[in-house]
Write a protein that holds these residues in place. Structure first.
Motif, PDB file in Angstrom:
ATOM      1  N   ASP A   1     -64.199  69.690 157.440  1.00 27.98           N
ATOM      2  CA  ASP A   1     -64.461  69.335 156.035  1.00 27.98           C
ATOM      3  C   ASP A   1     -65.175  70.439 155.275  1.00 27.98           C
ATOM      4  O   ASP A   1     -64.886  70.694 154.118  1.00 27.98           O
ATOM      5  N   VAL A   2     -66.140  71.085 155.952  1.00 29.55           N
ATOM      6  CA  VAL A   2     -66.974  72.072 155.257  1.00 29.55           C
ATOM      7  C   VAL A   2     -66.117  73.173 154.627  1.00 29.55           C
ATOM      8  O   VAL A   2     -66.432  73.678 153.545  1.00 29.55           O
ATOM      9  N   LEU A   3     -64.997  73.515 155.272  1.00 25.10           N
ATOM     10  CA  LEU A   3     -64.158  74.605 154.745  1.00 25.10           C
ATOM     11  C   LEU A   3     -63.434  74.191 153.469  1.00 25.10           C
ATOM     12  O   LEU A   3     -62.934  75.046 152.728  1.00 25.10           O
ATOM     13  N   LEU A   4     -63.349  72.889 153.235  1.00 29.19           N
ATOM     14  CA  LEU A   4     -62.682  72.389 152.023  1.00 29.19           C
ATOM     15  C   LEU A   4     -63.712  72.085 150.939  1.00 29.19           C
ATOM     16  O   LEU A   4     -63.361  71.687 149.835  1.00 29.19           O
ATOM     17  N   SER A   5     -65.002  72.273 151.257  1.00 33.37           N
ATOM     18  CA  SER A   5     -66.072  71.824 150.353  1.00 33.37           C
ATOM     19  C   SER A   5     -66.275  72.759 149.176  1.00 33.37           C
ATOM     20  O   SER A   5     -66.828  72.360 148.166  1.00 33.37           O
ATOM     21  N   GLY A   6     -65.852  74.019 149.314  1.00 28.69           N
ATOM     22  CA  GLY A   6     -66.101  75.003 148.246  1.00 28.69           C
ATOM     23  C   GLY A   6     -67.560  75.438 148.180  1.00 28.69           C
ATOM     24  O   GLY A   6     -67.941  76.203 147.300  1.00 28.69           O
ATOM     25  N   HIS A   7     -68.383  75.007 149.142  1.00 23.82           N
ATOM     26  CA  HIS A   7     -69.813  75.317 149.135  1.00 23.82           C
ATOM     27  C   HIS A   7     -70.036  76.572 149.988  1.00 23.82           C
ATOM     28  O   HIS A   7     -70.083  76.507 151.209  1.00 23.82           O
ATOM     29  N   HIS A   8     -70.176  77.728 149.307  1.00 21.37           N
ATOM     30  CA  HIS A   8     -70.167  79.005 150.040  1.00 21.37           C
ATOM     31  C   HIS A   8     -71.302  79.114 151.045  1.00 21.37           C
ATOM     32  O   HIS A   8     -71.113  79.642 152.133  1.00 21.37           O
ATOM     33  N   GLY A   9     -72.472  78.611 150.677  1.00 16.66           N
ATOM     34  CA  GLY A   9     -73.622  78.680 151.577  1.00 16.66           C
ATOM     35  C   GLY A   9     -73.361  77.890 152.845  1.00 16.66           C
ATOM     36  O   GLY A   9     -73.607  78.378 153.960  1.00 16.66           O
TER      37      GLY A   9
END
Ligand code: ADE
Length: 273
Positions: free
Chosen positions: A205-213
């Motif tokens: 999921d994190v890779l789809l989150s758009g949250h660079h950090g």
């Protein structure tokens, strides 16, 4: 960069016409010449080897053909305007080939490779050329190949991709596993591309989150996970200052802890998952 290869199997070097190295040649960034060692033999059987002094198994490559082939190779190169050749001798007895050595070689204008078959080349050949040029004996790993040609392919590809203009994006080798100055020496973690679902398997999921950090943190955790699994020696060797607070948390989850000298090692009390 100019690369010369002297070999009894010129056809073994055909892969240098393909893919990244082939394109670098076509683009004029790499000038590769392959010379048949047997052109420098004058007997009916084109002999390049003989029995070892002192006895023992196998055959040793003779001084004569190598001396003539290398003299001609060097003369050709100098005539074409090449300079500062380095002789690279692939041998299982060489220094380990590493990314740092690839970076060093990529900065040289001219490499001359001498892949050997049999038990290697009469030692007087490297002794002779070492009086005139740098000679590097290089091993690509702790195993024994039937000859050095495959090692030449490996070294050439690792070097060619570092040459200016060969890879599109210079950042792509700044991030390489083992790149000098990479964030500690960690292996790269897993990568994904489309489609988003394959055989029931999704994307973290994190890779789809758009949250660079968060993505950067996840990648670092996965790099730690993979390095612990595949190359624990890299963690043991790493300067502990390379590990931040979050790294330490992850290492602890993976069952690693700092020892008395601060360096990390497996926690003997950790329960294997
Ligand atoms: N020739 C045979 N084995 C080799 C190795 N491991 N590395 C380089 N050259 C070789």
């Amino acid at each position: 960069m100019r690369i010369d290869v002297v070999t009894i199997f010129p056809e073994y070097l055909e892969p240098l016409n393909v893919s990244l190295v082939g394109k670098a040649r076509a683009a004029g960034r790499l000038d590769v010449r392959v010379r048949d060692l047997r052109q420098s033999t004058y007997d009916r059987h084109n002999t390049v080897d003989d029995t070892p002094y002192g006895g023992g198994p196998g055959m040793v490559m003779m001084t004569g053909p190598w001396g003539e082939a290398l003299d001609q190779t060097l003369a050709d190169g100098y005539e074409a305007g090449a300079h500062h050749p380095v002789l690279v001798v692939p041998t299982p007895s060489g220094r380990p080939f590493t990314q740092a050595l690839a970076v060093d070689l990529a900065e040289r204008p001219w490499l001359v490779f001498t892949p050997a078959r049999y038990e290697g080349i009469d030692s007087r050949v490297t002794a002779e050329y070492a009086t005139r040029l740098p000679v590097l004996e290089v091993s690509i790993g702790d195993y024994v190949l039937a000859g050095g040609e495959a090692a030449v392919l490996v070294i050439t590809e690792a070097v060619a991709r570092l040459l200016p203009g060969v890879l599109g994006n210079a950042q792509s080798h700044a991030d390489d596993s083992f790149a000098p100055g990479a964030m500690a020496d960690l292996l790269e973690g897993p990568v994904y591309t489309k489609p988003p679902t394959w055989r029931g398997r999704g994307i973290p999921d994190v890779l789809l989150s758009g949250h660079h950090g968060r993505i950067a943190r996840w990648r670092r955790d996965e790099a730690l996970r993979r390095t612990v699994a595949n190359r624990p020696d890299l963690i043991e060797r790493a300067d502990p200052a390379a590990f931040g607070k979050k790294d330490r948390e992850m290492l602890s989850i993976l069952g690693w802890q700092p020892g008395p000298d601060g360096r990390f090692g497996p926690n003997p009390d950790a329960v294997e998952e």
